[in-house]
Design an enzyme around this catalytic site. Sequence first.
Site, PDB file in Angstrom:
ATOM      1  N   PHE A 156       3.215  13.860  -1.126  1.00 37.73           N
ATOM      2  CA  PHE A 156       3.603  14.984  -0.257  1.00 37.73           C
ATOM      3  C   PHE A 156       2.356  15.587   0.400  1.00 37.73           C
ATOM      4  O   PHE A 156       2.138  16.790   0.422  1.00 37.73           O
ATOM      5  CB  PHE A 156       4.365  16.040  -1.067  1.00 37.73           C
ATOM      6  CG  PHE A 156       5.254  16.916  -0.241  1.00 37.73           C
ATOM      7  CD1 PHE A 156       6.247  16.381   0.559  1.00 37.73           C
ATOM      8  CD2 PHE A 156       5.097  18.295  -0.262  1.00 37.73           C
ATOM      9  CE1 PHE A 156       7.074  17.197   1.326  1.00 37.73           C
ATOM     10  CE2 PHE A 156       5.919  19.130   0.503  1.00 37.73           C
ATOM     11  CZ  PHE A 156       6.910  18.569   1.297  1.00 37.73           C
ATOM     12  N   GLY A 157       1.544  14.686   0.941  1.00 42.08           N
ATOM     13  CA  GLY A 157       0.353  15.110   1.682  1.00 42.08           C
ATOM     14  C   GLY A 157       0.712  15.373   3.134  1.00 42.08           C
ATOM     15  O   GLY A 157       1.886  15.510   3.484  1.00 42.08           O
ATOM     16  N   ARG A 158      -0.339  15.400   3.980  1.00 38.74           N
ATOM     17  CA  ARG A 158      -0.144  15.729   5.400  1.00 38.74           C
ATOM     18  C   ARG A 158       0.911  14.857   6.087  1.00 38.74           C
ATOM     19  O   ARG A 158       1.788  15.360   6.791  1.00 38.74           O
ATOM     20  CB  ARG A 158      -1.472  15.555   6.155  1.00 38.74           C
ATOM     21  CG  ARG A 158      -2.394  16.739   6.090  1.00 38.74           C
ATOM     22  CD  ARG A 158      -3.647  16.436   6.891  1.00 38.74           C
ATOM     23  NE  ARG A 158      -4.417  15.434   6.195  1.00 38.74           N
ATOM     24  CZ  ARG A 158      -5.534  15.668   5.530  1.00 38.74           C
ATOM     25  NH1 ARG A 158      -6.033  16.873   5.524  1.00 38.74           N
ATOM     26  NH2 ARG A 158      -6.166  14.715   4.906  1.00 38.74           N
ATOM     27  N   ILE A 159       0.815  13.518   5.896  1.00 36.57           N
ATOM     28  CA  ILE A 159       1.711  12.613   6.639  1.00 36.57           C
ATOM     29  C   ILE A 159       3.144  12.739   6.127  1.00 36.57           C
ATOM     30  O   ILE A 159       4.101  12.792   6.915  1.00 36.57           O
ATOM     31  CB  ILE A 159       1.201  11.160   6.581  1.00 36.57           C
ATOM     32  CG1 ILE A 159      -0.189  11.069   7.235  1.00 36.57           C
ATOM     33  CG2 ILE A 159       2.172  10.203   7.284  1.00 36.57           C
ATOM     34  CD1 ILE A 159      -0.907   9.742   7.073  1.00 36.57           C
ATOM     35  N   THR A 181       1.653  16.928  -8.745  1.00 34.55           N
ATOM     36  CA  THR A 181       1.259  18.343  -8.840  1.00 34.55           C
ATOM     37  C   THR A 181       2.147  19.192  -7.937  1.00 34.55           C
ATOM     38  O   THR A 181       2.804  18.678  -7.032  1.00 34.55           O
ATOM     39  CB  THR A 181      -0.209  18.518  -8.403  1.00 34.55           C
ATOM     40  OG1 THR A 181      -0.354  17.879  -7.136  1.00 34.55           O
ATOM     41  CG2 THR A 181      -1.162  17.897  -9.409  1.00 34.55           C
ATOM     42  N   ALA A 241       2.076   3.399   4.016  1.00 32.58           N
ATOM     43  CA  ALA A 241       0.923   3.860   3.225  1.00 32.58           C
ATOM     44  C   ALA A 241      -0.090   2.726   3.082  1.00 32.58           C
ATOM     45  O   ALA A 241      -0.977   2.566   3.943  1.00 32.58           O
ATOM     46  CB  ALA A 241       1.409   4.371   1.877  1.00 32.58           C
ATOM     47  N   ARG A 242       0.056   1.930   2.045  1.00 34.58           N
ATOM     48  CA  ARG A 242      -0.791   0.757   1.856  1.00 34.58           C
ATOM     49  C   ARG A 242       0.070  -0.358   1.273  1.00 34.58           C
ATOM     50  O   ARG A 242       0.961  -0.108   0.457  1.00 34.58           O
ATOM     51  CB  ARG A 242      -1.957   1.055   0.908  1.00 34.58           C
ATOM     52  CG  ARG A 242      -3.114   1.797   1.570  1.00 34.58           C
ATOM     53  CD  ARG A 242      -3.811   0.919   2.612  1.00 34.58           C
ATOM     54  NE  ARG A 242      -4.921   1.563   3.284  1.00 34.58           N
ATOM     55  CZ  ARG A 242      -4.835   2.221   4.447  1.00 34.58           C
ATOM     56  NH1 ARG A 242      -3.684   2.348   5.072  1.00 34.58           N
ATOM     57  NH2 ARG A 242      -5.914   2.746   4.996  1.00 34.58           N
ATOM     58  N   GLU A 271      -2.850  -7.956   3.964  1.00 33.90           N
ATOM     59  CA  GLU A 271      -2.710  -8.068   5.420  1.00 33.90           C
ATOM     60  C   GLU A 271      -4.049  -8.456   6.060  1.00 33.90           C
ATOM     61  O   GLU A 271      -5.096  -8.114   5.511  1.00 33.90           O
ATOM     62  CB  GLU A 271      -2.179  -6.749   6.015  1.00 33.90           C
ATOM     63  CG  GLU A 271      -3.124  -5.570   5.896  1.00 33.90           C
ATOM     64  CD  GLU A 271      -2.528  -4.299   6.492  1.00 33.90           C
ATOM     65  OE1 GLU A 271      -1.476  -3.854   6.029  1.00 33.90           O
ATOM     66  OE2 GLU A 271      -3.171  -3.760   7.417  1.00 33.90           O
ATOM     67  N   HIS A 289       0.792  -2.793  11.303  1.00 37.06           N
ATOM     68  CA  HIS A 289      -0.082  -1.651  10.965  1.00 37.06           C
ATOM     69  C   HIS A 289      -0.363  -0.783  12.204  1.00 37.06           C
ATOM     70  O   HIS A 289      -1.516  -0.622  12.623  1.00 37.06           O
ATOM     71  CB  HIS A 289      -1.387  -2.135  10.313  1.00 37.06           C
ATOM     72  CG  HIS A 289      -2.035  -1.094   9.441  1.00 37.06           C
ATOM     73  ND1 HIS A 289      -2.767  -1.398   8.317  1.00 37.06           N
ATOM     74  CD2 HIS A 289      -2.068   0.268   9.535  1.00 37.06           C
ATOM     75  CE1 HIS A 289      -3.227  -0.281   7.757  1.00 37.06           C
ATOM     76  NE2 HIS A 289      -2.817   0.744   8.489  1.00 37.06           N
ATOM     77  N   GLY A 291       0.545   2.515  12.510  1.00 38.83           N
ATOM     78  CA  GLY A 291       0.654   3.950  12.219  1.00 38.83           C
ATOM     79  C   GLY A 291      -0.133   4.857  13.148  1.00 38.83           C
ATOM     80  O   GLY A 291       0.413   5.770  13.759  1.00 38.83           O
TER      81      GLY A 291
HETATM   82  C1  DGY Z   1      -5.761   4.730   8.058  1.00 38.26           C
HETATM   83  O1  DGY Z   1      -6.433   5.439   8.821  1.00 38.26           O
HETATM   84  O2  DGY Z   1      -5.976   4.678   6.859  1.00 38.26           O
HETATM   85  C2  DGY Z   1      -4.636   3.946   8.656  1.00 38.26           C
HETATM   86  O3  DGY Z   1      -4.100   3.044   7.774  1.00 38.26           O
HETATM   87  C3  DGY Z   1      -5.058   3.271   9.944  1.00 38.26           C
HETATM   88  O4  DGY Z   1      -5.126   4.266  10.877  1.00 38.26           O
END
Ligand code: DGY
Length: 323
Positions: A156-159, A181, A241-242, A271, A289, A291
């Site tokens: 639940f961070g910024r993104i 947390t 995310a990853r 990847e 990728h 994002g």
């Molecule tokens: C990052 O910044 O970590 C993204 O995966 C690519 O912008």
Amino acid sequence: MNKPKVLITRRWPATVEAKLNTLYDVTLNDDDHSFSIDELKTALQNYDAVCPSVCDLLPAEVINVNDRRCKILGNFGVGFNHIDIQAAKQQGIIVTNTPGVLTESTADIAMTLLLMTARRGAEGDRLVRAGQWSGWCPTHMMSSDVTGATLGLVGFGRIAQAMARKAHHGFGMKILFFKPTLAETAIVENLQAVRCETLEELLPQCDYISLHCPGGVETRHLMNDATLNLMRPTAHLINTARGDVVDSKALIKALQEKRIAGAGLDVYEGEPAIDSGFLRLENVALLPHLGSATIATRTAMGEKVLANLAVFFAGHALPDRVV
Ligand code: DGY
């Protein structure tokens, strides 16, 4: 006085490269090739600052190179799991990243993938292009509703919060999230969001699960056979995310066996290689990728690296220091 020597490992937006050229003795990667481990080692031996991207691997072998000149890695990207942070710490190399500027564009891609998998967007596009659409009919390509459905956020961070805003205020979605947390009360109240104590509590309650936790050893294969089985058979998984947060083999199996309805992926284990199992499935939407890939965001990311380098060479405290 000689300008600091700076190496940029991949092409950056032209306006940022132009600024770099005026400020530093800069080497750009003209053909935009991917650097090998040996090239990265040589870079650390010959430049004051090296600016890698999230596609460059910097294990201890690179960080610990002999006769190192480089004192700062100005990473173009917010994620830094491609850099051995422990080794950097031990060697006293500073690492900076680019938080904040890619929040909205990444959340937009997560929302894009959610819509694509829910409404079978990629599948429909393939069908039309293949000349296989025989016309409208009442039962053709029926899919899942997004408006009013329940979205579960892992992290639940910024993104994640930006995605929650779009989903809740734009699509009337109910927001649940799992974060070990506590989260800020005002943000949670504004989204009428509900915090789950565990991932196991979150997964069975949601129509859509979107991953927003950092990559690395702690989150590797967080979504595996057991956790995927806790999702509803009608639910969809989104990963911006990853790649290694999801066990690809387990996800492919869950999609094949229809234990979950679909998935939308922007990131992959290992990847740019992609498990060919994904390519054979209709119920997964695949993006390369993307994002942060808007012109404005990528420019802002470059500007952020520039700001960190400027402060570093002026000897002041760094705004986005990771170590
Ligand atoms: C990052 O910044 O970590 C993204 O995966 C690519 O912008």
